[in-house]
Motif scaffolding. Structure first.
Motif, mmCIF file in Angstrom:
data_model
loop_
_atom_site.group_PDB
_atom_site.id
_atom_site.type_symbol
_atom_site.label_atom_id
_atom_site.label_comp_id
_atom_site.label_asym_id
_atom_site.label_seq_id
_atom_site.Cartn_x
_atom_site.Cartn_y
_atom_site.Cartn_z
ATOM 1 N N GLY A 169 -24.722 72.852 -8.751
ATOM 2 C CA GLY A 169 -26.181 72.916 -8.834
ATOM 3 C C GLY A 169 -26.680 74.341 -8.906
ATOM 4 O O GLY A 169 -26.112 75.243 -8.304
ATOM 5 N N GLN A 170 -27.797 74.507 -9.652
ATOM 6 C CA GLN A 170 -28.353 75.832 -9.863
ATOM 7 C C GLN A 170 -28.766 76.488 -8.549
ATOM 8 O O GLN A 170 -28.529 77.665 -8.325
ATOM 9 N N ALA A 171 -29.376 75.705 -7.588
ATOM 10 C CA ALA A 171 -29.859 76.277 -6.331
ATOM 11 C C ALA A 171 -28.723 76.800 -5.482
ATOM 12 O O ALA A 171 -28.868 77.753 -4.714
ATOM 13 N N ASP A 172 -27.562 76.159 -5.594
ATOM 14 C CA ASP A 172 -26.425 76.544 -4.768
ATOM 15 C C ASP A 172 -25.708 77.780 -5.302
ATOM 16 O O ASP A 172 -24.921 78.400 -4.591
ATOM 17 N N THR A 173 -25.895 78.116 -6.584
ATOM 18 C CA THR A 173 -25.077 79.149 -7.222
ATOM 19 C C THR A 173 -25.828 80.413 -7.604
ATOM 20 O O THR A 173 -25.206 81.448 -7.825
ATOM 21 N N THR A 174 -27.130 80.353 -7.708
ATOM 22 C CA THR A 174 -27.879 81.495 -8.235
ATOM 23 C C THR A 174 -27.657 82.757 -7.408
ATOM 24 O O THR A 174 -27.316 83.824 -7.936
ATOM 25 N N ALA A 175 -27.854 82.663 -6.107
ATOM 26 C CA ALA A 175 -27.739 83.861 -5.273
ATOM 27 C C ALA A 175 -26.330 84.426 -5.271
ATOM 28 O O ALA A 175 -26.131 85.640 -5.482
ATOM 29 N N PRO A 176 -25.279 83.619 -5.024
ATOM 30 C CA PRO A 176 -23.919 84.168 -5.061
ATOM 31 C C PRO A 176 -23.573 84.766 -6.430
ATOM 32 O O PRO A 176 -22.909 85.794 -6.516
ATOM 33 N N LEU A 177 -24.029 84.090 -7.497
ATOM 34 C CA LEU A 177 -23.732 84.587 -8.853
ATOM 35 C C LEU A 177 -24.392 85.939 -9.094
ATOM 36 O O LEU A 177 -23.783 86.848 -9.678
ATOM 37 N N GLU A 178 -25.635 86.098 -8.633
ATOM 38 C CA GLU A 178 -26.319 87.365 -8.823
ATOM 39 C C GLU A 178 -25.647 88.480 -8.030
ATOM 40 O O GLU A 178 -25.621 89.637 -8.465
ATOM 41 N N ARG A 179 -25.082 88.148 -6.864
ATOM 42 C CA ARG A 179 -24.357 89.165 -6.104
ATOM 43 C C ARG A 179 -23.105 89.619 -6.861
ATOM 44 O O ARG A 179 -22.760 90.811 -6.875
ATOM 45 N N VAL A 180 -22.449 88.659 -7.495
ATOM 46 C CA VAL A 180 -21.269 89.005 -8.305
ATOM 47 C C VAL A 180 -21.680 89.902 -9.471
ATOM 48 O O VAL A 180 -21.029 90.918 -9.769
ATOM 49 N N ILE A 181 -22.758 89.529 -10.136
ATOM 50 C CA ILE A 181 -23.241 90.307 -11.280
ATOM 51 C C ILE A 181 -23.626 91.714 -10.830
ATOM 52 O O ILE A 181 -23.326 92.711 -11.506
ATOM 53 N N GLY A 182 -24.298 91.827 -9.688
ATOM 54 C CA GLY A 182 -24.669 93.139 -9.172
ATOM 55 C C GLY A 182 -23.453 93.990 -8.871
ATOM 56 O O GLY A 182 -23.430 95.202 -9.148
ATOM 57 N N ARG A 240 -13.528 90.643 -17.831
ATOM 58 C CA ARG A 240 -13.140 89.325 -17.341
ATOM 59 C C ARG A 240 -12.340 89.437 -16.040
ATOM 60 O O ARG A 240 -12.576 88.680 -15.071
ATOM 61 N N ASP A 241 -11.420 90.393 -15.986
ATOM 62 C CA ASP A 241 -10.653 90.600 -14.755
ATOM 63 C C ASP A 241 -11.568 91.018 -13.614
ATOM 64 O O ASP A 241 -11.376 90.582 -12.451
ATOM 65 N N LEU A 242 -12.565 91.864 -13.926
ATOM 66 C CA LEU A 242 -13.514 92.289 -12.897
ATOM 67 C C LEU A 242 -14.323 91.103 -12.386
ATOM 68 O O LEU A 242 -14.551 90.962 -11.162
ATOM 69 N N PHE A 243 -14.749 90.231 -13.282
ATOM 70 C CA PHE A 243 -15.509 89.053 -12.867
ATOM 71 C C PHE A 243 -14.687 88.172 -11.931
ATOM 72 O O PHE A 243 -15.158 87.737 -10.874
ATOM 73 N N ILE A 244 -13.445 87.899 -12.320
ATOM 74 C CA ILE A 244 -12.610 87.022 -11.496
ATOM 75 C C ILE A 244 -12.414 87.630 -10.108
ATOM 76 O O ILE A 244 -12.491 86.932 -9.078
ATOM 77 N N ALA A 245 -12.175 88.955 -10.058
ATOM 78 C CA ALA A 245 -11.955 89.607 -8.771
ATOM 79 C C ALA A 245 -13.202 89.545 -7.901
ATOM 80 O O ALA A 245 -13.132 89.203 -6.705
ATOM 81 N N GLU A 246 -14.364 89.853 -8.478
ATOM 82 C CA GLU A 246 -15.595 89.862 -7.700
ATOM 83 C C GLU A 246 -16.012 88.435 -7.325
ATOM 84 O O GLU A 246 -16.502 88.190 -6.209
ATOM 85 N N ALA A 247 -15.864 87.501 -8.255
ATOM 86 C CA ALA A 247 -16.247 86.118 -7.964
ATOM 87 C C ALA A 247 -15.396 85.544 -6.849
ATOM 88 O O ALA A 247 -15.897 84.845 -5.943
ATOM 89 N N THR A 248 -14.111 85.842 -6.892
ATOM 90 C CA THR A 248 -13.232 85.362 -5.828
ATOM 91 C C THR A 248 -13.566 86.025 -4.497
ATOM 92 O O THR A 248 -13.629 85.365 -3.448
ATOM 93 N N GLY A 249 -13.815 87.340 -4.547
ATOM 94 C CA GLY A 249 -14.132 88.059 -3.325
ATOM 95 C C GLY A 249 -15.441 87.628 -2.691
ATOM 96 O O GLY A 249 -15.601 87.691 -1.466
#
Length: 398
Positions: free
Chosen positions: A3-16, A105-114
């Motif tokens: 769901g969008q509400a559950d993912t927006t904040a964590p995703l934005e932290r990864v992007i940041g 892509r490697d950076l995304f996987i590392a940050e998303a996992t972290g």
């Protein structure tokens, strides 16, 4: 998909977090590129930084939205033109791009996992980044090839303009030296102008490529282009045409600033060779005074009237007289050799030669007669060659 509400904040932290590492990661990538892909050493660091920023921002947008731009939305044309101009091959460009996308892509996987991003979302966005790499690679390849074609067309046009100015004598000394540096001509060497026309099914473009290839195989520099359906340009030595069906005129060796005079001479040689129905490459040493026979048709008519047309009243015997006179002149005035070649008695040859003198009122021993008769015989040969040709002798000669 989560769901969008559950993912927006964590995703934005990864992007940041990814955005914060753009600079250091770009520096490491730049060092890797110039070490692993030598052609990229010609690309300034600031340009690589700009395209790296573009790649990162596009990838972050894909991570945020979960959609990949359409191929037409990739504005890579300017980048492709720059790489082509700097001599970066398409393969190197694609390797550099995929290295950049792999690093992102490697950076995304590392940050998303972290950051503990939902595993399903990690898989989805990773898939999107893979798709981004595929779509962008195809688009980069397409615009790079377009840029290569455009660059080749521009270079061919610029080379043709330079050669045209050089061959017609319209360039300044500065323009000649500048063009010589661009196209590998040595201002201290002497070059010969050439004009060539295809005789068979081969077209002028194919003839140009063949002549250049023959020159390279023999270590002889050649700068050629197609001008008015003829192949024209400069060569260092007489071209070897092999099995090519071609007629070409070659001017004398000259300095670059006097090549236009060699080009005019090459035109005269080509016109003469074509008029005689010859194939191959001919210069003044090959054609000699026969070039003047082509250039002076009125004089040729006068000498034909004086020396050969009086024989026509004799019918077939007149043709035998002409044949014997021609063999007599070409064979060094040896009557016995003429008789042996014609399989007749020497007295028969002597009679034919004496009859020629009676009909024309001339003496074969006179120096002027030998010169003028040779001219008339060449003009007769020229007329026969012209009648055997499908078109006029000067077709396509600029």
């Amino acid at each position: 998909m989560p769901g969008q509400a559950d993912t927006t904040a964590p995703l934005e932290r990864v992007i940041g977090a990814m955005a914060a590492q753009q600079g250091p990661l770009g520096g490491r990538l730049h060092a890797d590129l110039v070490e692993q892909i030598p052609s990229y050493r010609a690309v300034p660091r600031e340009l690589l930084d700009q395209i790296w920023h573009l790649h990162v921002q596009r990838a972050l947008s894909v991570v945020r939205k979960g959609t990949v731009p359409a191929p037409e939305d990739f504005g890579e044309a300017d980048v492709a033109r720059d790489r082509v101009a700097r001599g970066v091959p398409l393969g190197d460009g694609l390797r550099a791009f995929r290295r950049a996308l792999s690093a992102i892509r490697d950076l995304f996987i590392a940050e998303a996992t972290g950051h503990g991003l939902d595993p399903g979302l990690i898989v989805d966005r990773t898939r999107c980044l893979w798709e981004l790499a595929d779509v962008a690679s195809l688009r980069i390849a397409a615009v790079h090839r377009q840029a290569e074609v455009a660059a080749a067309v521009f270079d061919a046009r610029r080379r043709a303009d330079f050669l045209r100015g050089l061959l017609y004598g319209t360039l300044s000394a500065a323009e000649i030296h500048s063009g010589a540096a661009i196209y590998g001509l040595d201002p201290l060497r002497r070059y010969r102008a050439v004009r060539a026309l295809p005789d068979g099914d081969v077209g002028p473009d194919a003839l140009e490529r063949s002549l250049e290839a023959h020159g390279r195989r023999n270590g002889r520099a050649a700068l050629l282009t197609v001008l008015d359906e003829a192949v024209v340009g400069l060569v260092e030595a007489k071209p070897e045409t092999g099995d090519l069906e071609v007629t070409a005129g070659l001017g004398p060796p000259t300095d670059l600033d006097a090549v236009h005079r060699s080009f005019r001479a090459a035109g005269r040689m080509l016109a003469a060779a074509r008029a005689y129905g010859l194939r191959g490459v001919y210069d003044l040493s090959d054609l000699s005074w026969r070039v003047a026979v082509v250039a002076e048709p009125e004089l040729a008519e006068l000498l034909l009237d004086r020396y050969l047309r009086p024989l026509e009243a004799e019918g077939e015997f007149g043709a035998l007289i002409e044949e014997s006179v021609r063999a007599y002149l070409e064979g060094g005035r040896r009557v016995r050799e003429v008789a042996r070649g014609a399989h007749v008695h020497v007295n028969t040859v002597r009679y034919r030669l004496r009859r020629f003198e009676e009909l024309t009122g001339t003496s074969l021993d006179a120096p002027d007669t030998a010169v003028e008769l040779g001219w008339a015989l060449a003009a007769r040969e020229l007329g026969r060659a012209s009648r055997g040709r499908a078109g006029p002798a000067h077709d396509g000669i600029p």
